[in-house]
Design a protein around this motif. Sequence first.
Motif, PDB file in Angstrom:
ATOM      1  N   SER A 117       0.824  -1.209   0.000  1.00 55.32           N
ATOM      2  CA  SER A 117       0.000   0.000   0.000  1.00 55.32           C
ATOM      3  C   SER A 117       0.857   1.258   0.000  1.00 55.32           C
ATOM      4  CB  SER A 117      -0.937   0.004   1.217  1.00 55.32           C
ATOM      5  OG  SER A 117      -1.938  -0.969   1.088  1.00 55.32           O
ATOM      6  N   LEU A 118       1.916   1.268   0.796  1.00 59.15           N
ATOM      7  CA  LEU A 118       2.800   2.432   0.820  1.00 59.15           C
ATOM      8  C   LEU A 118       3.555   2.575  -0.501  1.00 59.15           C
ATOM      9  CD1 LEU A 118       4.241   2.228   4.459  1.00 59.15           C
ATOM     10  CD2 LEU A 118       2.568   3.852   3.563  1.00 59.15           C
ATOM     11  N   PHE A 119       3.956   1.450  -1.083  1.00 62.80           N
ATOM     12  CA  PHE A 119       4.639   1.512  -2.381  1.00 62.80           C
ATOM     13  C   PHE A 119       3.705   2.099  -3.437  1.00 62.80           C
ATOM     14  CE2 PHE A 119       6.119  -0.054  -6.452  1.00 62.80           C
ATOM     15  CZ  PHE A 119       7.483   0.156  -6.375  1.00 62.80           C
ATOM     16  N   LEU A 120       2.451   1.675  -3.425  1.00 59.37           N
ATOM     17  CA  LEU A 120       1.468   2.223  -4.359  1.00 59.37           C
ATOM     18  C   LEU A 120       1.326   3.729  -4.191  1.00 59.37           C
ATOM     19  CD1 LEU A 120      -1.574  -0.255  -4.409  1.00 59.37           C
ATOM     20  CD2 LEU A 120      -0.122   0.371  -6.329  1.00 59.37           C
ATOM     21  N   THR A 215     -12.063  22.583  -8.594  1.00 58.37           N
ATOM     22  CA  THR A 215     -11.473  21.256  -8.389  1.00 58.37           C
ATOM     23  C   THR A 215     -11.693  20.835  -6.947  1.00 58.37           C
ATOM     24  OG1 THR A 215      -9.317  22.219  -7.844  1.00 58.37           O
ATOM     25  CG2 THR A 215      -9.736  21.693 -10.160  1.00 58.37           C
ATOM     26  N   GLN A 216     -11.083  19.727  -6.541  1.00 57.26           N
ATOM     27  CA  GLN A 216     -11.228  19.234  -5.179  1.00 57.26           C
ATOM     28  C   GLN A 216      -9.868  19.035  -4.537  1.00 57.26           C
ATOM     29  OE1 GLN A 216     -13.449  15.589  -4.736  1.00 57.26           O
ATOM     30  NE2 GLN A 216     -13.450  15.687  -2.509  1.00 57.26           N
ATOM     31  N   PHE A 217      -9.663  19.694  -3.381  1.00 54.83           N
ATOM     32  CA  PHE A 217      -8.486  19.462  -2.566  1.00 54.83           C
ATOM     33  C   PHE A 217      -8.863  18.477  -1.458  1.00 54.83           C
ATOM     34  CE2 PHE A 217      -6.240  23.824  -3.395  1.00 54.83           C
ATOM     35  CZ  PHE A 217      -6.178  23.502  -4.746  1.00 54.83           C
ATOM     36  N   TYR A 218      -7.870  17.809  -0.923  1.00 57.92           N
ATOM     37  CA  TYR A 218      -8.087  16.857   0.169  1.00 57.92           C
ATOM     38  C   TYR A 218      -7.214  17.268   1.352  1.00 57.92           C
ATOM     39  CZ  TYR A 218      -9.585  14.222  -3.943  1.00 57.92           C
ATOM     40  OH  TYR A 218     -10.174  13.844  -5.116  1.00 57.92           O
ATOM     41  N   SER A 219      -7.660  16.917   2.548  1.00 61.27           N
ATOM     42  CA  SER A 219      -6.893  17.318   3.728  1.00 61.27           C
ATOM     43  C   SER A 219      -6.879  16.219   4.772  1.00 61.27           C
ATOM     44  CB  SER A 219      -7.466  18.606   4.342  1.00 61.27           C
ATOM     45  OG  SER A 219      -8.788  18.394   4.802  1.00 61.27           O
ATOM     46  N   THR A 231     -10.541  14.122   4.776  1.00 59.67           N
ATOM     47  CA  THR A 231     -11.500  14.144   3.676  1.00 59.67           C
ATOM     48  C   THR A 231     -11.111  13.117   2.617  1.00 59.67           C
ATOM     49  OG1 THR A 231     -10.300  15.916   2.513  1.00 59.67           O
ATOM     50  CG2 THR A 231     -12.012  16.582   4.063  1.00 59.67           C
ATOM     51  N   LEU A 232     -10.183  12.248   2.954  1.00 58.83           N
ATOM     52  CA  LEU A 232      -9.715  11.205   2.046  1.00 58.83           C
ATOM     53  C   LEU A 232     -10.547   9.935   2.199  1.00 58.83           C
ATOM     54  CD1 LEU A 232      -5.884  11.611   2.614  1.00 58.83           C
ATOM     55  CD2 LEU A 232      -7.054  12.044   0.449  1.00 58.83           C
ATOM     56  N   SER A 233     -10.413   9.036   1.250  1.00 58.66           N
ATOM     57  CA  SER A 233     -11.037   7.717   1.360  1.00 58.66           C
ATOM     58  C   SER A 233     -10.350   6.937   2.481  1.00 58.66           C
ATOM     59  CB  SER A 233     -10.886   6.957   0.042  1.00 58.66           C
ATOM     60  OG  SER A 233      -9.508   6.645  -0.188  1.00 58.66           O
ATOM     61  N   PRO A 234     -10.983   5.881   3.006  1.00 59.96           N
ATOM     62  CA  PRO A 234     -10.362   5.101   4.089  1.00 59.96           C
ATOM     63  C   PRO A 234      -8.973   4.575   3.745  1.00 59.96           C
ATOM     64  CG  PRO A 234     -12.679   4.549   3.925  1.00 59.96           C
ATOM     65  CD  PRO A 234     -12.373   5.449   2.759  1.00 59.96           C
ATOM     66  N   VAL A 235      -8.792   4.006   2.535  1.00 56.21           N
ATOM     67  CA  VAL A 235      -7.491   3.425   2.190  1.00 56.21           C
ATOM     68  C   VAL A 235      -6.421   4.496   2.086  1.00 56.21           C
ATOM     69  CG1 VAL A 235      -7.976   3.480  -0.302  1.00 56.21           C
ATOM     70  CG2 VAL A 235      -6.275   1.888   0.599  1.00 56.21           C
ATOM     71  N   GLN A 344      -5.144   6.149  -4.240  1.00 55.53           N
ATOM     72  CA  GLN A 344      -5.706   4.934  -4.807  1.00 55.53           C
ATOM     73  C   GLN A 344      -7.177   5.097  -5.169  1.00 55.53           C
ATOM     74  OE1 GLN A 344      -4.746   1.170  -2.898  1.00 55.53           O
ATOM     75  NE2 GLN A 344      -3.011   2.103  -1.850  1.00 55.53           N
ATOM     76  N   GLN A 345      -7.926   5.819  -4.338  1.00 53.37           N
ATOM     77  CA  GLN A 345      -9.362   5.937  -4.550  1.00 53.37           C
ATOM     78  C   GLN A 345      -9.682   6.686  -5.846  1.00 53.37           C
ATOM     79  OE1 GLN A 345     -11.740   4.563  -2.778  1.00 53.37           O
ATOM     80  NE2 GLN A 345     -13.508   5.503  -3.773  1.00 53.37           N
ATOM     81  N   THR A 346      -9.051   7.820  -6.061  1.00 51.08           N
ATOM     82  CA  THR A 346      -9.349   8.656  -7.228  1.00 51.08           C
ATOM     83  C   THR A 346      -8.372   8.449  -8.381  1.00 51.08           C
ATOM     84  OG1 THR A 346      -8.029  10.478  -6.305  1.00 51.08           O
ATOM     85  CG2 THR A 346     -10.382  10.428  -5.763  1.00 51.08           C
ATOM     86  N   GLU A 347      -7.321   7.675  -8.136  1.00 54.66           N
ATOM     87  CA  GLU A 347      -6.300   7.395  -9.148  1.00 54.66           C
ATOM     88  C   GLU A 347      -5.733   8.686  -9.741  1.00 54.66           C
ATOM     89  OE1 GLU A 347      -7.952   4.720 -12.017  1.00 54.66           O
ATOM     90  OE2 GLU A 347      -7.826   2.994 -10.665  1.00 54.66           O
ATOM     91  N   GLU A 348      -5.313   9.573  -8.871  1.00 57.90           N
ATOM     92  CA  GLU A 348      -4.700  10.826  -9.316  1.00 57.90           C
ATOM     93  C   GLU A 348      -3.479  11.129  -8.454  1.00 57.90           C
ATOM     94  OE1 GLU A 348      -7.218  14.268  -8.656  1.00 57.90           O
ATOM     95  OE2 GLU A 348      -8.203  13.288  -6.966  1.00 57.90           O
ATOM     96  N   ARG A 349      -2.529  11.808  -9.070  1.00 58.60           N
ATOM     97  CA  ARG A 349      -1.326  12.222  -8.343  1.00 58.60           C
ATOM     98  C   ARG A 349      -1.561  13.599  -7.757  1.00 58.60           C
ATOM     99  NH1 ARG A 349       3.464  10.501  -7.195  1.00 58.60           N
ATOM    100  NH2 ARG A 349       3.070   8.570  -8.327  1.00 58.60           N
ATOM    101  N   VAL A 350      -1.140  13.778  -6.499  1.00 52.94           N
ATOM    102  CA  VAL A 350      -1.395  15.036  -5.797  1.00 52.94           C
ATOM    103  C   VAL A 350      -0.118  15.555  -5.162  1.00 52.94           C
ATOM    104  CG1 VAL A 350      -3.830  14.519  -5.314  1.00 52.94           C
ATOM    105  CG2 VAL A 350      -2.061  13.783  -3.684  1.00 52.94           C
TER     106      VAL A 350
END
Length: 526
Positions: A117-120, A215-219, A231-235, A344-350
């Motif tokens: 998971s961390l590697f991903l 757009t959407q930021f996460y925190s 505000t992120l997904s559980p994973v 992983q949830q949104t498949e985007e780089r941030v």
Amino acid sequence: MGMSAATTAAEGIKFCIFDLRRGQQEGQELDKILFFFPADLPFSAQLSVIGLSEGLITFTRIFSPAAACEVIEAERHSHVFYEAEPDIWMVMVVEKNESEAIWRIDALRKVLKEVHSLFLMFHGSIRTLIEKEPAGGLIRSHLYPFIMDYLSACQKRSLLDNCCWDFLLGKKLQLPSFRDCLKERGTVQMLTVSREAAIEVQSLVRVLESFAGNTQFYSLILFQDLLVSTTLSPVDTINLFTYAVLRLTPRALSSGVSSWSYLRKGSTTSNVATGSILAQSASVSEQNFRSQDTSPPGGVNSHHIARPLQPDRWSKGKDGFLVTDIWGAEASGSTSATPTIWLQQTEERVYVCAYQYRSLTLILLVPVASILNGEQGVLVVKQQILENASLKMFQIEEKLSKGWAGENAYHVSGYRYLLVDGDRDVSRASPPGKVTTLTKESLLALSKVREEVDLEKGRMEHDNAGQEKDLEVCIRAKNNAWVIARITKGKELYMVLEKANETVLYASDAVEKFSNRYCNGAFSLD
């Protein structure tokens, strides 16, 4: 080939990653090896381990095509399997040769899951890297340093650290053992806040979201090493929380080493020796596979490979933002590049923008695609945080600090417990300093109970197709302590009572009181 004369860094323990789609032709067997620890093991021995694992996987798929083996218990070894990605397998082989090497298989599998998971989060999928460079040099150049950094990340810091596990001690690879049975990997630990503080936190989150425009930021917000808001997904929350506690929180920064450690006897000397062993192991693996690598010259090492788990690479700047050179320098070369991770949830780089005030850490995640001018755009976001959010953070930190009872805030007198909410991936436990007061007999008994519960949970998942079932276990240990486990509606409670009365009725009543007072009656039998 391998270094047969070299001494193994971790006797009796082997950890490998291999690809079943590679190396199927005679003479190409080495292609399937993506990672192997210890790296100084001769290639013939490495292929023997992987060949046996591949055979076990193939055999068990005959009986269970949808889910191959998770563990094989042999007379002298335990073989723990985890299919990280389709046909990408992680396997740990552990020798049964020490009286205290009593581990839970589920705990070992969660180590494998956490590595992946961390590697991903930092590098993306293993399969994607293989497809970019089919010869295998690219994926190995990422996996070897990452996993060796992961294994060496757990250095000694303090006897009372509230953190995870210490994997390396001296020259041996330490595994989660019975002494870790009041901890749960793959969960977050949350701070209990007052209604007034919760309103302030929510106000801060809305301010952060206003920066995003269309757009959407996460925190992610932490106080000390505890989660306050996400505000992120559980994973993604679990992954970023794990990394934040390891490298970003005030405790991790001030320690100069990892915030991952556990209560083990050791010395600075053994930690230094461990570091050199791991460095040598990584070097050996690199040299071995370089002779086998058919990648184009300069293809693998032509770009910077971030090593986010390295220690002492984060620091706090004068403006309160956390900075690091792990991700290299920006195009101009004048400043370090802003860290990025993969959700992983949104498949985007941030982009990762971490701001810290005293014990409060704010991590704002900004989609790379939403910032048109790269680093300059990130600087604009950071300026918005300073101008519009920093004051709210000061106020929140002050409120939370006033209500904070310290490292023993969640200690309950007379109880040693672990509470897990599987639906929310949240856990809470007795402070590590209190857990050390338990006797070895109590911990061994609890570890065995948890192993039985793990097996029963697996059977229920297989037989009931998702239907939940309550479960209760209560035993008397050799030292007369009561060891109790209750499972209900996605929640789990594990408890040790060493000073309880001799009757099971007394122990049951103690659990009822705990459930009613601290769990809203979730584990009450009424």
